[in-house]
Scaffold this active site. Sequence first.
Site, PDB file in Angstrom:
ATOM      1  N   HIS A  52       0.390  12.647  -8.442  1.00 63.39           N
ATOM      2  CA  HIS A  52      -0.535  12.447  -7.322  1.00 63.39           C
ATOM      3  C   HIS A  52       0.336  12.079  -6.111  1.00 63.39           C
ATOM      4  CE1 HIS A  52      -3.524  11.115  -4.604  1.00 63.39           C
ATOM      5  NE2 HIS A  52      -3.147   9.845  -4.665  1.00 63.39           N
TER       6      HIS A  52
ATOM      7  N   ASP B 217       8.846   5.764  15.838  1.00 62.65           N
ATOM      8  CA  ASP B 217       9.952   6.653  15.526  1.00 62.65           C
ATOM      9  C   ASP B 217       9.429   7.785  14.625  1.00 62.65           C
ATOM     10  OD1 ASP B 217      12.234   7.871  14.629  1.00 62.65           O
ATOM     11  OD2 ASP B 217      13.268   6.013  14.059  1.00 62.65           O
TER      12      ASP B 217
ATOM     13  N   SER C   3      -7.131   5.293  -7.064  1.00 65.16           N
ATOM     14  CA  SER C   3      -7.221   3.861  -6.768  1.00 65.16           C
ATOM     15  C   SER C   3      -8.436   3.264  -7.461  1.00 65.16           C
ATOM     16  CB  SER C   3      -7.347   3.656  -5.264  1.00 65.16           C
ATOM     17  OG  SER C   3      -6.096   3.824  -4.665  1.00 65.16           O
TER      18      SER C   3
ATOM     19  N   GLU D 142     -14.236  12.239  -3.324  1.00 71.96           N
ATOM     20  CA  GLU D 142     -14.582  10.869  -2.935  1.00 71.96           C
ATOM     21  C   GLU D 142     -15.051  10.888  -1.487  1.00 71.96           C
ATOM     22  OE1 GLU D 142     -11.263   8.207  -1.936  1.00 71.96           O
ATOM     23  OE2 GLU D 142     -10.111   9.396  -3.375  1.00 71.96           O
TER      24      GLU D 142
ATOM     25  N   ASN E 102      -2.539  13.858   2.453  1.00 72.14           N
ATOM     26  CA  ASN E 102      -3.228  13.488   1.203  1.00 72.14           C
ATOM     27  C   ASN E 102      -4.549  14.240   1.089  1.00 72.14           C
ATOM     28  OD1 ASN E 102      -4.124  12.259  -1.114  1.00 72.14           O
ATOM     29  ND2 ASN E 102      -4.075  10.151  -0.313  1.00 72.14           N
TER      30      ASN E 102
ATOM     31  N   THR F  78      -1.597   8.990   6.758  1.00 74.25           N
ATOM     32  CA  THR F  78      -1.571   9.744   5.491  1.00 74.25           C
ATOM     33  C   THR F  78      -2.871  10.509   5.267  1.00 74.25           C
ATOM     34  OG1 THR F  78      -2.414   7.837   4.248  1.00 74.25           O
ATOM     35  CG2 THR F  78      -0.038   8.019   4.427  1.00 74.25           C
TER      36      THR F  78
ATOM     37  N   LYS G 220       9.261   6.910  -5.148  1.00 76.93           N
ATOM     38  CA  LYS G 220       9.276   5.649  -5.911  1.00 76.93           C
ATOM     39  C   LYS G 220       8.848   5.904  -7.361  1.00 76.93           C
ATOM     40  CE  LYS G 220       7.909   3.068  -1.779  1.00 76.93           C
ATOM     41  NZ  LYS G 220       9.186   2.687  -1.217  1.00 76.93           N
TER      42      LYS G 220
ATOM     43  N   CYS H  69      -8.887   9.452  -6.395  1.00 81.48           N
ATOM     44  CA  CYS H  69      -8.153  10.725  -6.467  1.00 81.48           C
ATOM     45  C   CYS H  69      -8.033  11.287  -7.879  1.00 81.48           C
ATOM     46  CB  CYS H  69      -6.747  10.553  -5.921  1.00 81.48           C
ATOM     47  SG  CYS H  69      -6.719   9.900  -4.259  1.00 81.48           S
TER      48      CYS H  69
END
Length: 445
Positions: free
Chosen positions: A244, A31, A364, A83, A328, A163, A253, A120
């Site tokens: 970020h 979707d 991360s 990175e 990203n 992403t 979130k 990041c």
Amino acid sequence: MTAVGIDAMEIWTGKLKLDLAETFAAEKGEDPEKYTKGLGLFASSFPDAHEDIVTMGANAAHRLMERKGLTPADIGRIDVATESAFDNSKPVSTYIAGCLEQVYEEDFHHANKGERKFACIAGTQSLDDAYNWIRAGRNRGRSALVVATDTALYARGDPGEATQGAGAVAMLVTEDPDLVELSTEQGYGSADETDFLKPNQQFPSVDGKRSMQVYLARMREALEDFESVAGDTHPDDFAFIPYHTPFPGMVRKAGLLGYRHMIRCTEVEDELADEIGRQPREEEFDDREAYEEAIRGYMDDLKSTDQYREWYAEVVEPTLSISREVGNWYTGSVHIARAAALQYAAEEDRDVTGDRLLVGSYGSGAQAEIHAETIQEGWREEVDALNVDEQIRNRYDISFEEYEQVHDRHNHDKSIELAAFTEPDGEFVFAGRGAMDERTYDYVE
Ligand code: HMG
């Protein structure tokens, strides 16, 4: 104390576009709204066949130097955050300096060059290094060039494939900056985590769902640490909060978590109490699980209040407009979020001089860092000079089959020849490999 911060920035997007709803979701039989609504992403940028982290970084840096009328003698250090490096010894900054030396008469022989790695967050760490170098008085009046450049590719079929992205941000760090002053105060949230890593491999090993939990946990720790030096934060303190942004849904979130934290024990919590009750306090619960469930319930209710929705629309949503079109960019991601917010302020004709930003960086592995920035008088001119929207519009829109070719072309384990989809124009391009397997670059007029 003299202000130190970002004087100017330039953004360079990879010149190809993968439409996530029309092309990617269609091919995967998914979707499209999972992308546009769930993740909040419309498209990802990809590097054309002649582009890589060096060309994107050098092109952004070249634009910056030209616009600010700089020569290599004005730059005392070049820090590249990435990175996506392809060499364990020779830093990307030497390649970028080499590119720039093709178009300037002077060289960068007296500039300190390095490469920063921590997923990041390395882009923000490089800003810190530049800031500290200037504050220590070691810069001899010169500026620092910070380049955050990445090609964020995931293995084909990995959930992270949704992403991806590619682009570079070049920033000039100086005394008396035109764009933003960085705060001395910083907060950190840092722990040994294995949510996303690349143990000597190009594509990440990633536990996607866990990585989102770790992002939120470290960000909250960093905010608490920031408050321990800068004092409590309040939602009204900041014009914008650039985070970020691996994808806008993640920031949705983080925004909610940040808001809940900031309104605790304030008049906002009191005002909302009639509608949704007060925030659960841990001491009121017998066990952690019950407390966490109560917090989740409170957050669900908070999310639908007018107060939260209005705050989010004004302070966080404007930071996402570039990300949703490019995906990203790893080290550059939080820096395009800042640019998007300032572009929005310019479009709305708001005078934000003297207003503050709260900047939430994350990498991360894992570490979050929070600092504040004060918008400087020259911000409008700097933001008006950005041509990122035009670059985004001009990308070549690839089909799914072309996407597969592009992904293979940039896969270090394959050597695939691929004709470029776009015509280079006044930019650095990848030209091939030299005798010691070094990458070589040309400037195309
Ligand atoms: P996934 O399993 O493909 O997606 O993985 P999903 O099923 O979880 O769906 C994503 C969202 O879309 C969910 O929203 C769904 O409900 C919603 P949520 O519940 O979370 O709010 N959704 C829909 N909404 C509307 N209509 C629909 C629909 N379908 C689903 N039809 C995941 C997603 C992010 C895990 C994956 O893409 C991934 O692994 N990405 C890479 C890791 C990553 O980006 N992590 C973010 C935090 S870590 C970080 O930021 C660091 C990083 O930048 C690296 C570094 O520091 O170097 C990654």
